[in-house]
Design an enzyme around this catalytic site. Sequence first.
Site, PDB file in Angstrom:
ATOM      1  N   ASP A  52      71.499  17.996  53.964  1.00 37.43           N
ATOM      2  CA  ASP A  52      70.881  17.946  55.282  1.00 37.43           C
ATOM      3  C   ASP A  52      70.822  19.375  55.806  1.00 37.43           C
ATOM      4  O   ASP A  52      71.814  19.925  56.279  1.00 37.43           O
ATOM      5  CB  ASP A  52      71.699  17.053  56.202  1.00 37.43           C
ATOM      6  CG  ASP A  52      70.945  16.669  57.460  1.00 37.43           C
ATOM      7  OD1 ASP A  52      69.821  17.176  57.671  1.00 37.43           O
ATOM      8  OD2 ASP A  52      71.473  15.849  58.234  1.00 37.43           O
ATOM      9  N   ALA A  53      69.646  19.993  55.653  1.00 35.17           N
ATOM     10  CA  ALA A  53      69.495  21.421  55.945  1.00 35.17           C
ATOM     11  C   ALA A  53      68.454  21.650  57.035  1.00 35.17           C
ATOM     12  O   ALA A  53      68.458  22.682  57.680  1.00 35.17           O
ATOM     13  CB  ALA A  53      69.084  22.166  54.683  1.00 35.17           C
ATOM     14  N   LYS A  54      67.549  20.680  57.233  1.00 41.65           N
ATOM     15  CA  LYS A  54      66.484  20.795  58.242  1.00 41.65           C
ATOM     16  C   LYS A  54      65.788  22.146  58.159  1.00 41.65           C
ATOM     17  O   LYS A  54      65.456  22.752  59.176  1.00 41.65           O
ATOM     18  CB  LYS A  54      67.035  20.521  59.642  1.00 41.65           C
ATOM     19  CG  LYS A  54      67.603  19.083  59.775  1.00 41.65           C
ATOM     20  CD  LYS A  54      68.045  18.749  61.175  1.00 41.65           C
ATOM     21  CE  LYS A  54      68.478  17.300  61.327  1.00 41.65           C
ATOM     22  NZ  LYS A  54      69.676  16.912  60.545  1.00 41.65           N
ATOM     23  N   ARG A  55      65.558  22.646  56.955  1.00 42.80           N
ATOM     24  CA  ARG A  55      64.924  23.934  56.770  1.00 42.80           C
ATOM     25  C   ARG A  55      63.426  23.843  57.074  1.00 42.80           C
ATOM     26  O   ARG A  55      62.802  22.792  56.913  1.00 42.80           O
ATOM     27  CB  ARG A  55      65.128  24.430  55.334  1.00 42.80           C
ATOM     28  CG  ARG A  55      66.588  24.700  54.977  1.00 42.80           C
ATOM     29  CD  ARG A  55      67.224  25.754  55.875  1.00 42.80           C
ATOM     30  NE  ARG A  55      68.475  26.258  55.343  1.00 42.80           N
ATOM     31  CZ  ARG A  55      69.684  25.974  55.825  1.00 42.80           C
ATOM     32  NH1 ARG A  55      69.829  25.162  56.858  1.00 42.80           N
ATOM     33  NH2 ARG A  55      70.773  26.504  55.272  1.00 42.80           N
TER      34      ARG A  55
END
Lengths: 311, 311
Positions: free
Chosen positions: A102-105
């Site tokens: 879960d990085a939401k890059r």
Amino acid sequence: MFADHMLATIEARGNPCVIGLDPRIELMPDFVTRRAQTSNDVDEVGKAISAFHERVIGLIAKSVPAVKLQIAFYEQYGLPGMRAFVDTIQIARAAGLVVIVDAKRNDIDSTAQAYANAFLGGTSVFGHRLPAFDVDCITVSPFLGRDSVEPFVKACAENGRGIFVLVKTSNPGSGDIQDRVTETGNTISTHLAGLVAEWGQTLVGDSGYSSIGAVVGATFPAEAAMLRTLMPKAIILVPGYGAQGGTAESAAVNFNADGLGAVVNASRSVTYNFGELGLSADDFDESVRRSVSEMAASLNVAISSRTSASA
Amino acid sequence: MFADHMLATIEARGNPCVIGLDPRIELMPDFVTRRAQTSNDVDEVGKAISAFHERVIGLIAKSVPAVKLQIAFYEQYGLPGMRAFVDTIQIARAAGLVVIVDAKRNDIDSTAQAYANAFLGGTSVFGHRLPAFDVDCITVSPFLGRDSVEPFVKACAENGRGIFVLVKTSNPGSGDIQDRVTETGNTISTHLAGLVAEWGQTLVGDSGYSSIGAVVGATFPAEAAMLRTLMPKAIILVPGYGAQGGTAESAAVNFNADGLGAVVNASRSVTYNFGELGLSADDFDESVRRSVSEMAASLNVAISSRTSASA
């Protein structure tokens, strides 16, 4: 390819639970952190995080299909945290778990490509491939627009990986941007659900599901039911279960009538769901096993009551 | 506090240039990467990145106020890349540069707090503070809404740091979400500019500028001029200059009539603005010095012609 691997692992384990591995060292049991508590060596912090996750993964690997590592909680411990991130990925992969980061890059073209290299296939270095963090899939934010997500979609196609695009997040303020009604008469979330379906078209596997998925929180079931219909082939990653207030019933609306098409994440309510930090290792193990088995049972009941109602 | 430190450093150097340090090892001169080209040890990749940035920083530290590290390009090299990230931060701080990390981080409450810990103040570990990556300021995406940005604002207040909130990005697809007109009659970008002004109110320093800034690309000057008026006290970080097509004139619209209030970033057009990879170290040094001095001169001309026109 990612979607088929994800669906096969869900079928093998008999539930769609994802366990979040979010390191917060001060919440971990004393038996894991004793050395980190007294040492001045920051590497002991990283070692405790790796040891904690090795223990959790050992307890859950045969029961659930996937883990989700929230990279923010590793970054907050600097380089020792990033070493623990790499360790945790390797332990989880070796245990046969699907690894979600879960990085939401999100960034512009060449920078988005760099993030895709980091997580979804590796980076070219003078003729060989440096795998960087190399996981099955990551979460991606779409704020910068279509051209900021497409490098990730391309990496999924080329390397058999997956992404979950943020469509409707679980937090109270998610509506500030995502619920805005635009000149088309649709909300931003609705617009994004359409893009997810479009991007996913060419990456549908034998399972009938696509490697381009979406994040839809368990905390807004009415919106979730509508968004589900707009992207029928997307695998939906559902956060917000447990500590954030989402229930098995509110999570279940993200599943299709076939009882598939979503995975539900719980983090704190599984890994930190015990009383005293001084508890024994055996009591900790028991708390994780019980939380996972209760979550899987509740979800399976909610999903089957929903699919039998719609059948 | 961040805003005053940023403004004082701009004044001391006499220009508002930010140099982007975006490692792409295959674009670096041979004299830096020779060992990484032939070694199988991935640590040589990290060492080459650190050495390259040490050289660049040595060339620019007395000429410009700040560097911007795009973390995606470090992450793509895994742990060796993250070690180079830490090295580069330390070298830049020691050289007296303001250190901006372009991370575009964003997440829900406790996770946003973890990112704030990572970059803007450190993480509590059993009674002491682990500084993690510890820089002056980072870029933040607002996609998850008000409650996803506020932990960063709080960290700025508590630890004297700054953030730049994405308001209008420089890429062609930025309009997909940011230009949408909502039920209020405003675009998403306009709405966000209002939030930036609101968040920044309590963090205005003696300089008259706030530690809560905004990102507005150099590629959309008409929007930029309008957004400038909505957040007069925000420091605007302007990407898109040079390689992305933004000019000194299009960047200059982000400055206030006092000739202040913005910093302009160039990455590729400074650090990779040479011909052959085989060039000598001296020729490389000359190319960086020339690119920086041309950028500073062009920007200062464009800013003063704008401020004298409006005076």
